[in-house]
Scaffold this motif. Structure first.
Motif, PDB file in Angstrom:
ATOM      1  N   ARG A  88     -53.721 -31.188  12.623  1.00  0.00           N
ATOM      2  CA  ARG A  88     -52.431 -31.119  11.941  1.00  0.00           C
ATOM      3  C   ARG A  88     -52.443 -31.999  10.691  1.00  0.00           C
ATOM      4  NH1 ARG A  88     -48.437 -28.797  15.205  1.00  0.00           N
ATOM      5  NH2 ARG A  88     -49.530 -27.429  16.673  1.00  0.00           N
ATOM      6  N   MET A  89     -53.070 -33.158  10.791  1.00  0.00           N
ATOM      7  CA  MET A  89     -53.139 -34.052   9.636  1.00  0.00           C
ATOM      8  C   MET A  89     -54.025 -33.444   8.541  1.00  0.00           C
ATOM      9  SD  MET A  89     -51.334 -36.812  10.475  1.00  0.00           S
ATOM     10  CE  MET A  89     -51.927 -38.233   9.570  1.00  0.00           C
ATOM     11  N   ALA A  90     -55.160 -32.880   8.933  1.00  0.00           N
ATOM     12  CA  ALA A  90     -56.095 -32.314   7.959  1.00  0.00           C
ATOM     13  C   ALA A  90     -55.508 -31.092   7.261  1.00  0.00           C
ATOM     14  CB  ALA A  90     -57.407 -31.947   8.647  1.00  0.00           C
TER      15      ALA A  90
ATOM     16  N   MET B  97     -55.291 -39.723   5.215  1.00  0.00           N
ATOM     17  CA  MET B  97     -55.075 -40.597   6.360  1.00  0.00           C
ATOM     18  C   MET B  97     -56.028 -40.231   7.496  1.00  0.00           C
ATOM     19  SD  MET B  97     -51.469 -41.350   8.354  1.00  0.00           S
ATOM     20  CE  MET B  97     -50.614 -41.669   6.806  1.00  0.00           C
ATOM     21  N   ALA B  98     -56.210 -38.913   7.724  1.00  0.00           N
ATOM     22  CA  ALA B  98     -57.138 -38.460   8.761  1.00  0.00           C
ATOM     23  C   ALA B  98     -58.567 -38.865   8.429  1.00  0.00           C
ATOM     24  CB  ALA B  98     -57.037 -36.942   8.917  1.00  0.00           C
ATOM     25  N   GLN B  99     -58.949 -38.722   7.146  1.00  0.00           N
ATOM     26  CA  GLN B  99     -60.304 -39.100   6.744  1.00  0.00           C
ATOM     27  C   GLN B  99     -60.509 -40.599   6.895  1.00  0.00           C
ATOM     28  OE1 GLN B  99     -63.055 -37.035   5.504  1.00  0.00           O
ATOM     29  NE2 GLN B  99     -63.972 -38.983   6.122  1.00  0.00           N
ATOM     30  N   ASP B 100     -59.488 -41.388   6.557  1.00  0.00           N
ATOM     31  CA  ASP B 100     -59.589 -42.837   6.696  1.00  0.00           C
ATOM     32  C   ASP B 100     -59.782 -43.229   8.160  1.00  0.00           C
ATOM     33  OD1 ASP B 100     -59.158 -45.693   5.795  1.00  0.00           O
ATOM     34  OD2 ASP B 100     -57.441 -45.466   7.132  1.00  0.00           O
TER      35      ASP B 100
ATOM     36  N   LEU C 216     -54.171 -48.517  13.000  1.00  0.00           N
ATOM     37  CA  LEU C 216     -53.336 -48.857  11.851  1.00  0.00           C
ATOM     38  C   LEU C 216     -52.354 -47.765  11.463  1.00  0.00           C
ATOM     39  CD1 LEU C 216     -56.133 -50.461   9.624  1.00  0.00           C
ATOM     40  CD2 LEU C 216     -54.603 -51.598  11.255  1.00  0.00           C
ATOM     41  N   THR C 217     -52.691 -46.504  11.728  1.00  0.00           N
ATOM     42  CA  THR C 217     -51.833 -45.389  11.324  1.00  0.00           C
ATOM     43  C   THR C 217     -51.735 -44.385  12.471  1.00  0.00           C
ATOM     44  OG1 THR C 217     -53.588 -43.930  10.466  1.00  0.00           O
ATOM     45  CG2 THR C 217     -52.726 -45.641   8.969  1.00  0.00           C
ATOM     46  N   TRP C 218     -50.828 -43.429  12.331  1.00  0.00           N
ATOM     47  CA  TRP C 218     -50.695 -42.383  13.347  1.00  0.00           C
ATOM     48  C   TRP C 218     -51.981 -41.564  13.455  1.00  0.00           C
ATOM     49  CZ3 TRP C 218     -48.729 -41.032  17.626  1.00  0.00           C
ATOM     50  CH2 TRP C 218     -48.779 -39.705  18.065  1.00  0.00           C
ATOM     51  N   ALA C 219     -52.701 -41.401  12.351  1.00  0.00           N
ATOM     52  CA  ALA C 219     -53.963 -40.655  12.400  1.00  0.00           C
ATOM     53  C   ALA C 219     -54.965 -41.320  13.331  1.00  0.00           C
ATOM     54  CB  ALA C 219     -54.557 -40.522  10.998  1.00  0.00           C
ATOM     55  N   ASP C 220     -54.838 -42.623  13.518  1.00  0.00           N
ATOM     56  CA  ASP C 220     -55.734 -43.314  14.447  1.00  0.00           C
ATOM     57  C   ASP C 220     -55.552 -42.817  15.875  1.00  0.00           C
ATOM     58  OD1 ASP C 220     -56.428 -44.710  12.205  1.00  0.00           O
ATOM     59  OD2 ASP C 220     -55.992 -46.699  13.007  1.00  0.00           O
ATOM     60  N   MET C 221     -54.352 -42.358  16.211  1.00  0.00           N
ATOM     61  CA  MET C 221     -54.145 -41.780  17.542  1.00  0.00           C
ATOM     62  C   MET C 221     -54.951 -40.492  17.685  1.00  0.00           C
ATOM     63  SD  MET C 221     -52.272 -43.770  19.378  1.00  0.00           S
ATOM     64  CE  MET C 221     -53.407 -44.943  18.635  1.00  0.00           C
TER      65      MET C 221
ATOM     66  N   GLY D 152     -56.057 -35.443  20.843  1.00  0.00           N
ATOM     67  CA  GLY D 152     -56.470 -36.159  19.647  1.00  0.00           C
ATOM     68  C   GLY D 152     -56.945 -35.215  18.558  1.00  0.00           C
ATOM     69  N   TYR D 153     -57.709 -34.212  18.952  1.00  0.00           N
ATOM     70  CA  TYR D 153     -58.214 -33.254  17.957  1.00  0.00           C
ATOM     71  C   TYR D 153     -57.072 -32.476  17.328  1.00  0.00           C
ATOM     72  CZ  TYR D 153     -61.546 -30.037  15.782  1.00  0.00           C
ATOM     73  OH  TYR D 153     -62.286 -29.326  14.876  1.00  0.00           O
TER      74      TYR D 153
END
Length: 325
Positions: free
Chosen positions: A182-184, A193-196, A127-132, A176-177
């Motif tokens: 970077r998101m965290a 978003m990363a937590q979701d 659903l989001t870039w964080a999913d990648m 991925g990590y």
């Protein structure tokens, strides 16, 4: 071809041959395509390698969805290379399966009509870039946990294919990590978003190792034949033990109220996955099952003209060769 081959094999394998075959397995010898093998061993390998190959191919779909939407040109290039790697992994594995007497076309047809499965994880949406990031970190991390032991599997072509696959999957996991890090470390919205993404992919990642050992119908025989090197629960535990400290380093929370470190066992305790959801997904009722199979069937149908042309060319070449003799 495959169905005819299986039908023609005796259902009662020679006890002496079976004993000699098991002795080779126990001595850690590699079984090669031209070697004698029990019918069940061949069928199990075709099922496992075919499912593995299909998972690599179908696994491109949730990631390919983000190539044009990646946030930077560098991220686009990295993701494009990763999707290309997954296609290559599928081809290695189809080649390994073909040495067992099944054609790539037969494997594809069995995927498209539902006779063969692929990993349940790819029936969940990105659903989001964080999913990648979550897919690379968790899904490829679980894949590596599963696949590294397969470098020692008893069937030679499968074992050798795994060597290159595992090297490339390790890069995918790091990629991925890196996204998750970077998101965290970004804005509060990016960290949420990363937590979701972690919340949504944690349980499906645990399910990637297959059902609990007590419910697995294939594990015992696959372990005896050294097609599998570890049980589902052993691999799942190892994945949790490795991944929880990584989540803590990111400052993210694993979505499991029962998660705790057990000093006595030296392992994390964690909640059992929702196996009713798992079995529902593999029966075709996941969020993206229909979309994934529609995409694979469309690709197969759209490529019919290429297959027809290649067959026609091969026939013409053979006719020319016969006429010249």
């Amino acid at each position: 071809m495959y169905a005819q081959m299986i039908k023609s094999e005796s259902t009662d394998d020679d006890p002496e041959k079976l004993a000699a075959f098991q002795a080779r397995i126990d001595a850690n010898e590699k079984i090669e395509p031209k070697d004698w093998m029990p019918q069940g061993y061949r069928k199990t390998l075709i099922r496992q390698i075919g499912q593995h190959a299909h998972s690599e191919i179908v696994g491109q779909l949730p990631e390919g969805n983000w190539i044009t939407r990646a946030p930077t040109l560098e991220r686009k290039a990295i993701l494009l290379a990763k999707v290309q790697d997954e296609a290559g992994h599928g081809l290695y594995l189809y080649c390994a399966a073909e040495t067992l007497g099944v054609t790539r076309d037969e494997l594809t047809e069995m995927l498209n009509d539902g006779r063969m499965k692929y990993s349940s994880i790819f029936n969940y949406p990105t659903l989001t870039w964080a999913d990648m990031g979550a897919v690379g970190w968790l899904v490829d991390g679980a894949a590596i946990m599963n696949q590294v032991p397969l470098q020692r599997t008893s069937f030679g072509p499968y074992s050798r294919a795994m060597i290159r696959v595992c090297k490339e999957e390790s890069f995918h996991q790091r990629q991925g990590y890196d996204i998750m890090m970077r998101m965290a470390e970004g804005t509060p919205a990016q960290k949420r978003m990363a937590q979701d993404a972690l919340n949504r992919f944690w349980q499906p990642a645990l399910m990637m190792f297959g059902p609990s050992d007590k419910d697995s119908v294939h594990s015992a025989q696959s372990m005896a034949w050294k097609i599998k090197m570890n049980t589902n629960d052993e691999l799942r535990q190892k994945f949790v033990d490795q991944t929880v400290p990584q989540a803590e380093y990111l400052g993210l929370t694993v979505p499991d109220d029962n998660l705790r470190w057990n000093e006595d066992t030296g392992h994390y305790e964690f909640s059992e996955p929702d196996w009713s959801e798992f079995f529902d997904v593999i029966q075709g009722n996941g969020p993206c099952n229909t979309d994934r199979l529609e995409a694979r069937n469309a690709a197969w149908n759209d490529g019919a003209w290429v297959r027809d042309g290649m067959h026609a060319h091969a026939q013409k070449k053979q006719q020319t060769k016969v006429a010249a003799q």
